[in-house]
Design a protein around this motif. Structure first.
Motif, mmCIF file in Angstrom:
data_model
loop_
_atom_site.group_PDB
_atom_site.id
_atom_site.type_symbol
_atom_site.label_atom_id
_atom_site.label_comp_id
_atom_site.label_asym_id
_atom_site.label_seq_id
_atom_site.Cartn_x
_atom_site.Cartn_y
_atom_site.Cartn_z
ATOM 1 N N ILE A 116 -2.734 60.795 47.390
ATOM 2 C CA ILE A 116 -1.975 59.716 48.904
ATOM 3 C C ILE A 116 -0.703 60.114 49.111
ATOM 4 C CG2 ILE A 116 -1.568 57.218 48.990
ATOM 5 C CD1 ILE A 116 -4.041 56.462 46.595
ATOM 6 N N SER A 117 0.169 60.056 48.552
ATOM 7 C CA SER A 117 1.606 60.456 48.994
ATOM 8 C C SER A 117 1.273 61.682 49.559
ATOM 9 C CB SER A 117 2.388 60.797 47.209
ATOM 10 O OG SER A 117 2.848 59.539 46.913
ATOM 11 N N ASP A 118 0.758 62.921 49.323
ATOM 12 C CA ASP A 118 0.664 63.905 50.468
ATOM 13 C C ASP A 118 0.492 64.017 51.130
ATOM 14 O OD1 ASP A 118 1.573 65.396 47.970
ATOM 15 O OD2 ASP A 118 -0.611 65.885 47.575
ATOM 16 N N VAL A 119 -0.595 62.187 52.058
ATOM 17 C CA VAL A 119 -1.291 62.348 53.146
ATOM 18 C C VAL A 119 -0.208 62.367 54.285
ATOM 19 C CG1 VAL A 119 -3.162 61.392 54.826
ATOM 20 C CG2 VAL A 119 -3.539 61.364 51.978
ATOM 21 N N PRO A 120 -0.353 62.661 55.067
ATOM 22 C CA PRO A 120 1.275 62.891 56.480
ATOM 23 C C PRO A 120 0.965 62.202 57.185
ATOM 24 C CG PRO A 120 -0.081 64.936 56.563
ATOM 25 C CD PRO A 120 -0.771 64.200 55.417
ATOM 26 N N ALA A 121 2.530 61.654 57.598
ATOM 27 C CA ALA A 121 2.036 61.066 59.044
ATOM 28 C C ALA A 121 1.187 61.785 60.069
ATOM 29 C CB ALA A 121 3.759 60.916 59.405
ATOM 30 N N GLY A 122 1.115 60.663 60.260
ATOM 31 C CA GLY A 122 0.281 60.953 62.153
ATOM 32 C C GLY A 122 -1.336 62.287 61.097
ATOM 33 N N THR A 123 -1.117 61.083 60.275
ATOM 34 C CA THR A 123 -2.971 61.935 59.863
ATOM 35 C C THR A 123 -2.963 60.298 59.080
ATOM 36 O OG1 THR A 123 -2.253 62.747 58.114
ATOM 37 C CG2 THR A 123 -2.365 63.948 59.711
ATOM 38 N N VAL A 124 -4.740 60.367 59.083
ATOM 39 C CA VAL A 124 -5.524 59.015 57.537
ATOM 40 C C VAL A 124 -6.329 60.089 56.735
ATOM 41 C CG1 VAL A 124 -5.064 57.927 59.238
ATOM 42 C CG2 VAL A 124 -7.529 58.994 59.354
ATOM 43 N N ALA A 125 -6.936 59.712 56.042
ATOM 44 C CA ALA A 125 -7.957 60.162 54.942
ATOM 45 C C ALA A 125 -8.591 58.455 54.643
ATOM 46 C CB ALA A 125 -7.043 60.148 53.406
ATOM 47 N N THR A 126 -10.074 59.217 54.050
ATOM 48 C CA THR A 126 -10.849 57.791 53.883
ATOM 49 C C THR A 126 -10.655 57.540 52.260
ATOM 50 O OG1 THR A 126 -12.637 59.400 52.706
ATOM 51 C CG2 THR A 126 -12.595 58.459 55.653
ATOM 52 N N TYR A 127 -10.604 56.139 51.237
ATOM 53 C CA TYR A 127 -10.774 56.331 49.659
ATOM 54 C C TYR A 127 -11.904 57.212 49.130
ATOM 55 C CZ TYR A 127 -9.034 51.756 51.084
ATOM 56 O OH TYR A 127 -8.359 50.841 51.579
ATOM 57 N N GLY A 128 -12.920 58.454 49.927
ATOM 58 C CA GLY A 128 -13.457 58.747 49.660
ATOM 59 C C GLY A 128 -12.781 60.271 49.279
ATOM 60 N N ASP A 129 -12.453 60.767 50.434
ATOM 61 C CA ASP A 129 -11.623 61.989 50.296
ATOM 62 C C ASP A 129 -10.377 61.731 48.682
ATOM 63 O OD1 ASP A 129 -12.421 62.033 53.012
ATOM 64 O OD2 ASP A 129 -11.003 61.635 53.947
#
Length: 108
Positions: A13-26
């Motif tokens: 979760i910490s690695d997801v950069p600003a300006g992007t999103v991920a899903t709980y499944g990702d």
């Protein structure tokens, strides 16, 4: 859940950069968690210091009880929603590099 899995979920979760999103499944797939619900549990219980706003449901919508704050935070990062849905094709995080040895192959 063991501490190692808990920390792997937090790290992804910490690695997801600003300006992007991920899903709980990702996040579940990348961290080796058995379920997207476990990712939600980690965020609910220990996610106050994480970029929780970047994690969405599989359909690109925020959790109903956080919708306004989550979309506002995402908008501040440049992620725009169409109504209450974020276009995952446009904003979904694409991790760099080859999959880790223990990680799932071909997630993205």
């Amino acid at each position: 859940m063991d501490d190692e899995l808990h920390e792997r979920i937090r790290a992804v979760i910490s690695d997801v950069p600003a300006g992007t999103v991920a899903t709980y499944g990702d996040i579940a797939a990348l961290s080796g968690a058995p379920s997207p619900r476990l990712v939600g549990r980690v965020l609910a219980e220990d996610g106050h210091d994480l970029p929780w706003q970047r994690i969405l449901r599989a359909d690109g919508t925020p959790a109903p009880h956080l919708v306004h704050e989550q979309l506002e935070r995402l908008r501040a990062e440049g992620v725009l929603a169409d109504g209450q849905r974020v276009n995952l094709r446009k904003y979904r995080w694409q991790p760099d590099g080859p999959p880790e040895e223990d990680g799932p192959a071909g997630l993205f």
